[in-house]
Design a protein around this motif. Structure first.
Motif, PDB file in Angstrom:
ATOM      1  N   MET A  31     -28.205  36.401 -12.601  1.00 32.49           N
ATOM      2  CA  MET A  31     -29.170  35.574 -13.332  1.00 32.49           C
ATOM      3  C   MET A  31     -28.716  34.106 -13.386  1.00 32.49           C
ATOM      4  SD  MET A  31     -30.242  38.251 -16.331  1.00 32.49           S
ATOM      5  CE  MET A  31     -31.349  37.141 -17.166  1.00 32.49           C
ATOM      6  N   ILE A  32     -27.427  33.878 -13.604  1.00 36.56           N
ATOM      7  CA  ILE A  32     -26.906  32.510 -13.613  1.00 36.56           C
ATOM      8  C   ILE A  32     -27.076  31.869 -12.239  1.00 36.56           C
ATOM      9  CG2 ILE A  32     -24.782  31.134 -13.766  1.00 36.56           C
ATOM     10  CD1 ILE A  32     -23.892  33.115 -16.002  1.00 36.56           C
ATOM     11  N   GLY A  33     -26.738  32.616 -11.200  1.00 40.91           N
ATOM     12  CA  GLY A  33     -26.900  32.094  -9.845  1.00 40.91           C
ATOM     13  C   GLY A  33     -28.351  31.802  -9.510  1.00 40.91           C
ATOM     14  N   LEU A  34     -29.243  32.664  -9.936  1.00 42.91           N
ATOM     15  CA  LEU A  34     -30.670  32.463  -9.695  1.00 42.91           C
ATOM     16  C   LEU A  34     -31.177  31.221 -10.431  1.00 42.91           C
ATOM     17  CD1 LEU A  34     -33.229  33.575  -8.370  1.00 42.91           C
ATOM     18  CD2 LEU A  34     -33.574  34.992 -10.392  1.00 42.91           C
ATOM     19  N   ALA A  35     -30.755  31.055 -11.687  1.00 42.77           N
ATOM     20  CA  ALA A  35     -31.162  29.866 -12.453  1.00 42.77           C
ATOM     21  C   ALA A  35     -30.644  28.596 -11.789  1.00 42.77           C
ATOM     22  CB  ALA A  35     -30.656  29.956 -13.887  1.00 42.77           C
ATOM     23  N   ALA A  36     -29.398  28.634 -11.309  1.00 36.68           N
ATOM     24  CA  ALA A  36     -28.823  27.466 -10.642  1.00 36.68           C
ATOM     25  C   ALA A  36     -29.561  27.158  -9.339  1.00 36.68           C
ATOM     26  CB  ALA A  36     -27.335  27.696 -10.363  1.00 36.68           C
ATOM     27  N   ALA A  37     -29.918  28.207  -8.592  1.00 41.32           N
ATOM     28  CA  ALA A  37     -30.650  28.009  -7.339  1.00 41.32           C
ATOM     29  C   ALA A  37     -32.044  27.452  -7.597  1.00 41.32           C
ATOM     30  CB  ALA A  37     -30.737  29.335  -6.570  1.00 41.32           C
ATOM     31  N   LEU A  86     -33.122  23.987  -6.017  1.00 41.88           N
ATOM     32  CA  LEU A  86     -34.215  23.976  -5.036  1.00 41.88           C
ATOM     33  C   LEU A  86     -35.504  23.403  -5.619  1.00 41.88           C
ATOM     34  CD1 LEU A  86     -33.583  27.466  -3.396  1.00 41.88           C
ATOM     35  CD2 LEU A  86     -33.005  25.214  -2.462  1.00 41.88           C
ATOM     36  N   GLY A  87     -35.753  23.664  -6.896  1.00 42.24           N
ATOM     37  CA  GLY A  87     -36.998  23.206  -7.520  1.00 42.24           C
ATOM     38  C   GLY A  87     -36.973  21.756  -7.957  1.00 42.24           C
ATOM     39  N   LEU A  88     -35.833  21.302  -8.471  1.00 45.05           N
ATOM     40  CA  LEU A  88     -35.748  19.944  -9.000  1.00 45.05           C
ATOM     41  C   LEU A  88     -34.758  19.059  -8.262  1.00 45.05           C
ATOM     42  CD1 LEU A  88     -35.693  20.729 -12.833  1.00 45.05           C
ATOM     43  CD2 LEU A  88     -37.608  19.874 -11.491  1.00 45.05           C
ATOM     44  N   GLY A  89     -33.947  19.678  -7.393  1.00 43.45           N
ATOM     45  CA  GLY A  89     -32.920  18.903  -6.709  1.00 43.45           C
ATOM     46  C   GLY A  89     -31.800  18.481  -7.642  1.00 43.45           C
ATOM     47  N   ARG A  90     -31.623  19.207  -8.751  1.00 36.98           N
ATOM     48  CA  ARG A  90     -30.618  18.879  -9.760  1.00 36.98           C
ATOM     49  C   ARG A  90     -29.631  20.030  -9.904  1.00 36.98           C
ATOM     50  NH1 ARG A  90     -30.609  13.774 -10.415  1.00 36.98           N
ATOM     51  NH2 ARG A  90     -29.053  14.290 -11.959  1.00 36.98           N
ATOM     52  N   ILE A  91     -28.393  19.701 -10.244  1.00 41.29           N
ATOM     53  CA  ILE A  91     -27.362  20.690 -10.509  1.00 41.29           C
ATOM     54  C   ILE A  91     -27.557  21.244 -11.923  1.00 41.29           C
ATOM     55  CG2 ILE A  91     -24.854  20.983 -10.825  1.00 41.29           C
ATOM     56  CD1 ILE A  91     -25.690  20.650  -7.928  1.00 41.29           C
ATOM     57  N   ALA A  92     -27.380  22.542 -12.083  1.00 41.12           N
ATOM     58  CA  ALA A  92     -27.537  23.188 -13.393  1.00 41.12           C
ATOM     59  C   ALA A  92     -26.218  23.162 -14.157  1.00 41.12           C
ATOM     60  CB  ALA A  92     -28.036  24.620 -13.214  1.00 41.12           C
ATOM     61  N   GLY A  93     -25.680  21.982 -14.364  1.00 33.48           N
ATOM     62  CA  GLY A  93     -24.468  21.820 -15.160  1.00 33.48           C
ATOM     63  C   GLY A  93     -24.847  21.686 -16.621  1.00 33.48           C
ATOM     64  N   VAL A  94     -24.343  22.571 -17.453  1.00 33.06           N
ATOM     65  CA  VAL A  94     -24.758  22.602 -18.852  1.00 33.06           C
ATOM     66  C   VAL A  94     -24.376  21.321 -19.590  1.00 33.06           C
ATOM     67  CG1 VAL A  94     -24.522  23.844 -21.042  1.00 33.06           C
ATOM     68  CG2 VAL A  94     -24.761  25.113 -18.915  1.00 33.06           C
ATOM     69  N   SER A  95     -23.200  20.764 -19.313  1.00 31.14           N
ATOM     70  CA  SER A  95     -22.812  19.544 -20.036  1.00 31.14           C
ATOM     71  C   SER A  95     -23.745  18.386 -19.693  1.00 31.14           C
ATOM     72  CB  SER A  95     -21.360  19.167 -19.748  1.00 31.14           C
ATOM     73  OG  SER A  95     -21.179  18.817 -18.391  1.00 31.14           O
ATOM     74  N   PRO A 132     -35.369  16.021 -15.728  1.00 30.87           N
ATOM     75  CA  PRO A 132     -36.378  15.569 -16.697  1.00 30.87           C
ATOM     76  C   PRO A 132     -36.013  16.034 -18.109  1.00 30.87           C
ATOM     77  CG  PRO A 132     -37.441  16.452 -14.739  1.00 30.87           C
ATOM     78  CD  PRO A 132     -35.975  16.741 -14.602  1.00 30.87           C
ATOM     79  N   HIS A 133     -36.270  15.193 -19.090  1.00 31.45           N
ATOM     80  CA  HIS A 133     -35.875  15.453 -20.475  1.00 31.45           C
ATOM     81  C   HIS A 133     -36.377  16.802 -20.977  1.00 31.45           C
ATOM     82  CE1 HIS A 133     -35.770  14.653 -24.900  1.00 31.45           C
ATOM     83  NE2 HIS A 133     -34.578  14.197 -24.539  1.00 31.45           N
ATOM     84  N   GLY A 134     -37.637  17.136 -20.723  1.00 30.90           N
ATOM     85  CA  GLY A 134     -38.203  18.410 -21.172  1.00 30.90           C
ATOM     86  C   GLY A 134     -37.515  19.610 -20.539  1.00 30.90           C
ATOM     87  N   ILE A 135     -37.191  19.500 -19.264  1.00 30.73           N
ATOM     88  CA  ILE A 135     -36.482  20.585 -18.572  1.00 30.73           C
ATOM     89  C   ILE A 135     -35.102  20.770 -19.182  1.00 30.73           C
ATOM     90  CG2 ILE A 135     -35.448  21.282 -16.366  1.00 30.73           C
ATOM     91  CD1 ILE A 135     -38.448  21.531 -16.286  1.00 30.73           C
TER      92      ILE A 135
END
Length: 145
Positions: free
Chosen positions: A19-25, A29-38, A53-56
């Motif tokens: 699930m973490i890997g899927l969220a990161a992918a 792929l969707g936003l071109g952004r890294i899913a780094g929590v910090s 984006p702020h809302g995301i």
């Protein structure tokens, strides 16, 4: 090996990891952004002026405890125990300083960076893990764990 970790739940760990890997992918792929929590937390709180984006960012950060709450409500799960609030604040400040010093957190470097074969993330993740191992060893020697 099972005797060393009597409470291990490898199935749950595998599902969580997928699930973490899927969220990161999806984020990459969707936003071109890294899913780094910090970085997402900094963006959600207005500390960072750029990034997702702020809302995301807000949705991602709110989804972390919300998802855990949903799982806790559905599963037979014991709530975690935490140290004193002052210790949590001190730990949070140290972790926050480390994420700024290391230009990212374990999710950004460890999940996203390693999957992109980033050398900087390999070094950062090695340092995160080594520091964690050393901290646990010292705490066990001191009788804190």
């Amino acid at each position: 090996m099972a005797d060393l970790f009597p409470h291990a739940q490898p199935g749950a760990g595998l599902i969580g990891g997928v699930m973490i890997g899927l969220a990161a992918a999806i984020m990459l792929l969707g936003l071109g952004r890294i899913a780094g929590v910090s970085g997402l937390a900094a963006r959600a709180t207005g500390i960072a002026g750029s990034g997702a984006p702020h809302g995301i960012a807000i949705a991602f950060i709110l989804g972390l405890p919300l998802g855990a709450s949903i799982v806790a409500g559905v599963m037979d799960w014991k709530p975690a125990t935490y140290p004193a609030p002052l210790m949590l604040v001190a730990a949070g400040l140290i972790v926050g300083f480390g994420t700024r010093l290391g230009s990212g957190c374990t999710s950004g470097h460890g999940v996203c960076g390693l999957s992109r074969l980033s050398r900087r993330s390999m070094v950062a993740t090695g340092l995160f893990m080594s520091s964690g191992f050393a901290t646990v060893a010292v705490m066990r020697l001191a009788g804190a764990l």
